[in-house]
Write an enzyme that holds these catalytic residues in place. Structure first.
Site, PDB file in Angstrom:
ATOM      1  CG  HIS A 212      -7.673  27.256 131.423  1.00 35.01           C
ATOM      2  ND1 HIS A 212      -8.059  27.372 132.973  1.00 35.01           N
ATOM      3  CD2 HIS A 212      -7.806  25.543 131.761  1.00 35.01           C
ATOM      4  CE1 HIS A 212      -7.627  26.544 133.524  1.00 35.01           C
ATOM      5  NE2 HIS A 212      -8.092  25.744 133.100  1.00 35.01           N
ATOM      6  CB  SER A 213     -11.604  26.997 133.168  1.00 35.21           C
ATOM      7  OG  SER A 213     -12.941  26.767 133.834  1.00 35.21           O
ATOM      8  CG  LEU A 214     -15.906  30.924 131.796  1.00 37.28           C
ATOM      9  CD1 LEU A 214     -17.663  30.377 131.869  1.00 37.28           C
ATOM     10  CD2 LEU A 214     -16.514  31.838 132.878  1.00 37.28           C
TER      11      LEU A 214
ATOM     12  CB  SER B 235     -12.920  26.321 126.330  1.00 38.63           C
ATOM     13  OG  SER B 235     -13.877  25.966 127.543  1.00 38.63           O
TER      14      SER B 235
ATOM     15  CG  PHE C 140      -5.763  23.637 127.209  1.00 33.39           C
ATOM     16  CD1 PHE C 140      -6.525  22.678 126.300  1.00 33.39           C
ATOM     17  CD2 PHE C 140      -5.900  24.630 126.315  1.00 33.39           C
ATOM     18  CE1 PHE C 140      -5.114  22.683 124.717  1.00 33.39           C
ATOM     19  CE2 PHE C 140      -4.679  25.583 126.117  1.00 33.39           C
ATOM     20  CZ  PHE C 140      -4.880  24.543 124.845  1.00 33.39           C
TER      21      PHE C 140
END
EC number: 3.1.1.3
Length: 714
Positions: A351-353, A355, A507
């Site tokens: 999720h976010s960073l 990924s 995500f």
């Protein structure tokens, strides 16, 4: 029994019975009911969870509670007895009455065998009595039922009064400060609380439990900061929600496969890198230089937003990637030890960073999962014909034979020397000139081996990803002392994963933005991760952090991302209504333009003689196809774009996801469509409880096993 009776007699003499008015808030039952047969209470096991300094007692699911009760009643010593619960993610040490997390660090929670409950102060949730006092209550209840003697009083260890009026009416009074001095009775000590016997008489949700069979394992890596949603919950709590949603969707959308025992469940395990990063002492250094004003905002910045800058620092980026990779390897090894029959695959999600961290790690994996053997093999096969030269022969060729004693003293053979950096050679005492010769010699051999290997693999139909596939240009003068992906990332050494992920789910991912900022303009359509076959970039349309990937693979074509179907089928109503109105307006516009065009032609048409009526009819019939052929040219570009949009030809988005689409967009909720700015932050944190996101993850995972949805979503 006698102790209980004498204790009750003392209370009866010291405290008068409460007046009927004290029970006015309860439903009074017939007090003359005859005594009945006593039935032992059915216990249920609970554990205590502390959230925001508030204790909440949560029941184990029915299967775990039954296992704990069987272990408790087995007659064996409970000390040292460990019972796995919650799908194997927690262990209950029965003798200690404590519950410990298996895969991550978490504060241990108290476990209790519960039979009697009283209603709490504020949230109206029932709180279990201690096991010892519950046993006293049960013995008193048994005497009252057997002898049909009610209005029994007991005093708890906290000097709280419990009165058993009848089987259906039992109350609990809390002591008030100074009650002994003023001689107040229980009726004057505030509103009584309800007491319940047995978990079946209280309002609490008890789940059935999770399937024992685990089909697939997914590691979930969080983004910036310790909190992962608007409720400031940790990655563990958010992944728990994600897992719960997946269990519900398996029952509704994979019902046939479950009934046929084709599938079990997918296990999601969190990976935390924020705590190890901020335990390096960097927070103390930041605190010394942080201004005292707007303290909360600065603390939030240091604890959350600075994680992005940490990842762009060579020192802390190395810490982050090492933590993520080592945690996933550690959890995977521990998972296999606890689940020796596991035969499923592994996927990763970020999720976010998180990924972006996974993207960089996957980009720098090797094709083979051997440790250093792949590099050794590539060096050993540098000469396709004849025997490979020894280290002494190589040094003689470079006129550096005088350094052979240094390498023998350090126990450095040819394979180890090929892995040495310039700093390693300098520490061994090798001068600058010989260092450069040695490094250039092995670099040249490595490049020639890579070229010959790729040529051989292309001839056999196998393709090896290269740096040039990921980036458009690289600086040849850049030092190759560290492993470099060549996409502008800081120079760090990326660790190996001990497994091959099947699918990578991102995500709300900023991967596209970071690659662009690093100088990457295009991703080669033939590029794919060395060890991972699938890649799905999932995002909410209002997510301010999310960026697309497909335009970097196909930069010259504009096309929409794949719309994720609603988990109940079809599109959301407001989206269908919007598209219907758009289509209706375009149809009205086309009909209006066609009518005006025909009217204009009828006005401008030249008059024909009556004798040439037959000819005019033929000319008109011949002209109509021409006018119909010219009609699209008169329609403006917007109509053409809509027509093309409705019939989009298949788009080649490269091999990053095995030839399938990469970008997948969620459907916004009706309330979110009113103002996208209000829901921007929430959109970035919505994935943990999104049924549409979880269903897409399950669908893609089970498709690799040949299991499909009961009914395809449209």
């Amino acid at each position: 029994m006698s102790a209980v009776q004498s204790h009750q007699e003392q209370l009866s003499q010291s405290d008068p019975s409460p007046s009927p008015n004290s029970c006015s808030s309860f439903e009074l039952i017939d007090m003359d009911a005859a005594g009945g047969l006593y039935e032992p209470v059915s216990p249920h096991w609970f554990y205590c969870k502390t959230v925001d300094s508030k204790e909440t007692w949560i029941p184990f699911n029915s299967e775990d509670s039954q296992q704990l009760e069987e272990a408790y009643g087995s007659g064996k010593d409970c000390n040292g007895r460990v019972v796995p619960t919650d799908g194997g993610r927690y262990d209950v040490h029965l003798g200690e009455r404590m519950r410990y997390a298996v895969y991550w660090d978490e504060r241990a929670s108290e476990v209790r065998r519960c039979t009697w409950f009283y209603k709490g102060d504020k949230d109206n949730k029932y709180v279990p009595y201690s096991e010892s006092f519950s046993q006293v209550l049960e013995e008193t209840y048994m005497l009252a039922v057997t002898l049909d003697e009610w209005k029994k009083k007991l005093e708890s260890p906290n000097r709280e009064i419990i009165i058993l009026h009848n089987p259906k009416l039992m109350v609990h009074y809390q002591p008030v400060a100074g009650s002994d001095e003023w001689g107040s009775t229980p009726t004057e000590q505030g509103r009584p609380r309800t007491v319940k016997r047995g978990v079946e008489n209280i309002s609490v949700d008890i789940h059935c439990g999770e399937p024992l069979q685990i089909d697939h394992l997914v590691f979930v890596v969080h983004g910036i900061g310790p909190a992962c949603d608007l409720r400031f919950r940790s990655i563990v709590q958010c992944v728990n929600d994600f897992r719960s949603v997946s269990l519900n969707l398996l029952q509704t959308h994979f019902k046939k496969a479950q009934e046929n025992q084709q599938i079990g469940r997918v296990e999601f395990l969190p990976v935390n890198w924020h705590s190890p990063l901020h335990s390096t002492g960097v927070d103390v250094d930041l605190q010394r230089i942080t201004l005292p004003s707007i303290n909360r905002l600065r603390h939030f910045t240091n604890d959350t937003i600075l994680d992005v800058f940490f990842y762009n620092s060579p020192t802390y980026c190395q810490t982050i990637v090492d933590t993520v990779a080592s945690e996933m390897n550690r959890i995977y090894t521990l998972f296999l030890q606890r689940n020796p029959d596991f035969k499923g695959g592994v996927s990763i999600a970020g999720h976010s960073l998180g990924s972006l961290i996974l993207f960089d790690i996957l980009t720098n994996q090797k094709d083979s999962l051997g440790d250093i053997d792949s590099e050794k093999d590539s060096l050993n096969t540098a000469m396709d014909q004849g025997d490979a030269p020894t280290l002494e022969e190589d040094l003689k060729k470079l006129h550096l034979s005088e350094f052979i004693n240094i390498f023998e003293k350090e126990k450095v053979d040819k394979e180890a020397l090929a892995l040495c950096t310039e700093r390693d050679l300098q520490e061994m005492g090798i001068p600058l000139g010989p260092r450069k010769k040695i490094l250039n010699y092995f670099r040249t051999r490595r490049d020639s081996v890579g070229a010959s290997g790729s040529a051989a693999q292309s001839a056999s139909g196998v393709r090896t990803p290269k740096e040039s596939d990921v980036h458009s240009s690289a600086d040849d003068s850049r030092s190759r002392e560290y492993l470099d992906v060549g996409i502008g990332q800081v120079s760090v050494k990326y660790p190996r994963l001990i497994y091959k992920p099947e699918i990578f789910f991102a995500f709300g991912s900023p991967i596209g933005m970071f690659l662009t900022v690093r100088g990457l303009k295009r991703i080669d359509p033939n590029y794919k991760f060395p060890t991972c076959k699938g890649f799905f970039n999932i995002y909410h349309p209002f997510d301010p952090v999310a960026y697309r990937i497909e335009p970097m693979v196909v930069p010259g074509v504009e096309f929409e991302p794949m719309l994720i179907p609603h988990h109940k089928g079809r599109k959301r109503m407001h989206l269908e209504l919007r598209e219907g109105l758009t289509r209706m307006s375009m149809d009205l516009k086309n009909n209006l333009l066609g009518s005006l065009r025909m009217a204009w032609k009828s006005f401008t048409r030249a008059p024909y003689p009556a004798l040439q009526a037959s000819e005019s009819t033929e000319d008109t019939e011949a002209a109509e196809p021409e006018s119909s052929a010219e009609k699209p040219c008169g329609v403006d570009a917007e109509e053409t774009a809509v027509a093309v949009k409705e019939e989009v030809p298949p788009i080649n988005v490269g091999m990053l996801n095995g030839g399938q689409r990469i970008d997948y967009v969620l459907q916004e909720k009706p309330i979110e469509s009113f103002n996208e700015y209000l829901f921007a932050l929430q959109s970035h944190l919505c994935y943990w409880e999104s049924e549409d996101t979880v269903l897409l993850v399950l669908k893609e995972i089970y498709q690799t096993q040949g299991v499909f949805l009961d009914q395809p979503l449209q």
